[in-house]
Design an enzyme around this catalytic site. Structure first.
Site, PDB file in Angstrom:
ATOM      1  N   HIS A  78       0.869  -1.168   0.000  1.00  5.25           N
ATOM      2  CA  HIS A  78       0.000   0.000   0.000  1.00  5.25           C
ATOM      3  C   HIS A  78       0.914   1.228   0.000  1.00  5.25           C
ATOM      4  O   HIS A  78       1.729   1.414   0.921  1.00  5.25           O
ATOM      5  CB  HIS A  78      -0.922   0.005   1.216  1.00  5.25           C
ATOM      6  N   GLU A  81       1.744   3.380   3.044  1.00  7.77           N
ATOM      7  CA  GLU A  81       2.315   2.723   4.222  1.00  7.77           C
ATOM      8  C   GLU A  81       3.808   2.571   3.967  1.00  7.77           C
ATOM      9  O   GLU A  81       4.271   1.567   3.434  1.00  7.77           O
ATOM     10  CB  GLU A  81       1.608   1.383   4.459  1.00  7.77           C
ATOM     11  N   HIS A 213       3.391  -3.692   6.435  1.00  5.63           N
ATOM     12  CA  HIS A 213       2.287  -2.741   6.280  1.00  5.63           C
ATOM     13  C   HIS A 213       2.317  -1.722   7.425  1.00  5.63           C
ATOM     14  O   HIS A 213       3.249  -1.691   8.221  1.00  5.63           O
ATOM     15  CB  HIS A 213       0.948  -3.475   6.276  1.00  5.63           C
ATOM     16  N   GLU A 305       2.224  -5.605  10.601  1.00  2.00           N
ATOM     17  CA  GLU A 305       1.713  -4.248  10.782  1.00  2.00           C
ATOM     18  C   GLU A 305       2.657  -3.529  11.741  1.00  2.00           C
ATOM     19  O   GLU A 305       2.794  -3.902  12.903  1.00  2.00           O
ATOM     20  CB  GLU A 305       0.290  -4.281  11.343  1.00  2.00           C
TER      21      GLU A 305
END
Length: 482
Positions: A78, A81, A213, A305
């Site tokens: 993404h 990110e 991410h 994450e």
């Protein structure tokens, strides 16, 4: 450089500057001083023509060594990110410098593992996010690629196929083919970035992978798509649940704060789970990259994450590297867990595509080009079987002690007359595994471009498309260094 770009406009110059800065960082990470252990290569191009550059580290770059496992690390799927992108560039620089300094741990990792690092899977989205800057970037601005596609929803949905077939006694639980409907779908567009990564996955015998991410602080592992499509949050484990948990915990526990109960989260609470979660239990979605890795290849991928701030400021980057450095190294070392070996015939030739199955686990892996394999396993007693079409099956009972990370288990299979009615490998499939891109929709004819000596250049430089997109002529002086 800016002297030669006079007249191109400030915004265009800044865009070109971002491009050159990024690629110069990559090339410095794998610079000539580390050319004996690294190389930079492109796995494909983005919608806007940017190269998807990867850096490889190995004691034999460019080649697969027998029994040497391969891993991949992907950032910036993404575009907004961005922390993962920078961490992977730091990682590449760290591997190079520490190897040369004689760091035994880093030398062992590189000498025994083939590491592939893709800092940015979505450079087009990153460019949008970077143009706004960390102070103004929204939650979604630059997330998608230039076609406005979420790349983590763009992969073939093989998870639904797995769920639909699991009730049968015999079904293909590994290397599930991409259905032809995925290629012929006129509604869903296949992003070139997705296509490039799929080809990359099929070209290398990856064992583990991490996709970096931002937006939370947690490790997510497959399945990401719920076993009941109507349930948005439902625990949906793979047959390798315990392996995935251990892989996720390896990163989370080595991270400075991820598994700490007192760590401030970003909305969801994962502290009581040690900073890890099953993906579908967090939130369900189809077409994800991690599920695709698991069901279409031998690769076990987790989603990392990295934190609440998707676009941290420059001053936060190095502290984040320190928080994640040990986790990244521990993750890479995890690939040397379980068993590895070679499946050969009676003449000593490696058998490609043989299956390695473990009793009680309905997910097999397959051997690579030369018959070598890697099977992640936790300590304990396991019954392991090697099988290939036209050969006898061979089973072995193995014991993996806790103090031994990886064991060597080889197999020798004997040729036998093939009986299709009894052949496990003769399971009917509507789509063949090798039936990749059947309509050749991504075959692109090379555009003519002349080099300085007037000969036709079949491959354009990675930066060439930017000038055509901006409606200006490309500076041919740059070709001298290409």
């Amino acid at each position: 450089m800016f002297y030669y770009l006079q007249g191109y406009g400030l915004n265009n110059i800044l865009k070109i500057y971002y491009i050159f800065t990024y690629f110069s960082l990559l090339r410095k990470a794998g610079s000539s001083k580390c050319s004996h252990i690294s190389q930079t290569y492109s796995i494909g191009r983005s919608v806007e023509g940017k190269d998807l550059l990867a850096i490889e580290f190995s004691n034999n770059p460019g080649q697969h060594d027998l029994l040497e496992p391969e891993i991949k690390l992907i950032g910036n799927m993404h575009g907004n990110e961005v922390l993962g992108r920078q961490l992977l560039i730091y990682l590449a620089q760290y591997l190079c410098s520490e190897y040369l300094l004689g760091n035994e741990r880093i030398q062992t990792i590189i000498n025994t593992t083939r590491i592939h690092i893709l800092p940015s899977m979505n450079p087009d989205g990153y460019e949008i996010a970077a143009s706004e800057g960390h102070q103004y970037n929204g939650w979604t601005s630059g997330r998608a690629n230039a076609q406005n596609l979420d790349l983590n929803r763009n992969f073939p949905d093989l998870t639904s196929i797995f769920y639909n077939r699991r009730r049968f006694r015999h079904f293909r639980n590994n290397h599930i083919p991409i259905p032809e409907s995925y290629w012929s779908n006129k509604v869903e567009v296949i992003a070139p970035e997705t296509y490039a990564v799929m080809k990359w996955i099929r070209a290398h015998p990856f064992v583990i992978s991490a996709s970096l991410h931002g937006g939370e602080l947690v490790i997510s592992y497959p399945f990401d798509f719920s076993r009941h499509p109507q349930e948005e949050r439902m625990y949906s484990p793979t047959p390798d649940e315990q392996i995935f948990k251990q892989l996720a915990r390896t990163y989370a526990d080595a991270h400075a704060t991820m598994s700490n109960n007192d760590t401030e989260r970003c909305g969801a609470s994962f502290a009581n789970k040690g900073g890890i979660t099953n993906g579908a239990q967090w939130y369900s979605f189809a077409g994800g990259m991690s599920d695709f890795n698991y069901l279409h290849s031998n690769c076990y991928e987790i989603t990392v994450e990295l934190g609440c701030d998707k676009f941290p400021s420059e001053v936060e980057l190095y502290p984040e590297w320190l928080r994640n450095k040990e986790a990244l190294l521990s993750f890479m070392e995890f690939v040397h867990r379980g068993i590895k070996g070679i499946v050969k015939d009676e003449h000593g030739n490696g058998i490609k595509g043989a299956t390695i199955s473990v009793r009680g686990m309905r997910h097999d892996i397959t051997t690579a080009e030369d018959g070598d394999y890697w099977r992640l396993l936790n300590p304990g007693v396991h019954i392991v079987t090697a099988a290939a079409s036209g050969y006898t099956k061979v089973s072995k009972r193995i014991r993996l002690p806790r103090n031994i990370h990886v064991g060597r288990v080889d197999f020798v299979l004997k040729k036998v007359p093939r009986d299709p009615s009894l052949d496990y490998f003769n399971i009917p499939e509507l789509d063949s595994y090798d039936h990749f891109d059947p309509f050749n929709q991504f075959e692109q004819s090379s555009q003519r471009e002349l080099s300085e000596n007037g000969e036709e250049r079949t491959e354009k430089p990675w930066w060439w498309s930017y000038f055509s997109q901006l409606g200006i002529s490309a500076p041919t002086w740059l070709l001298r260094n290409y």
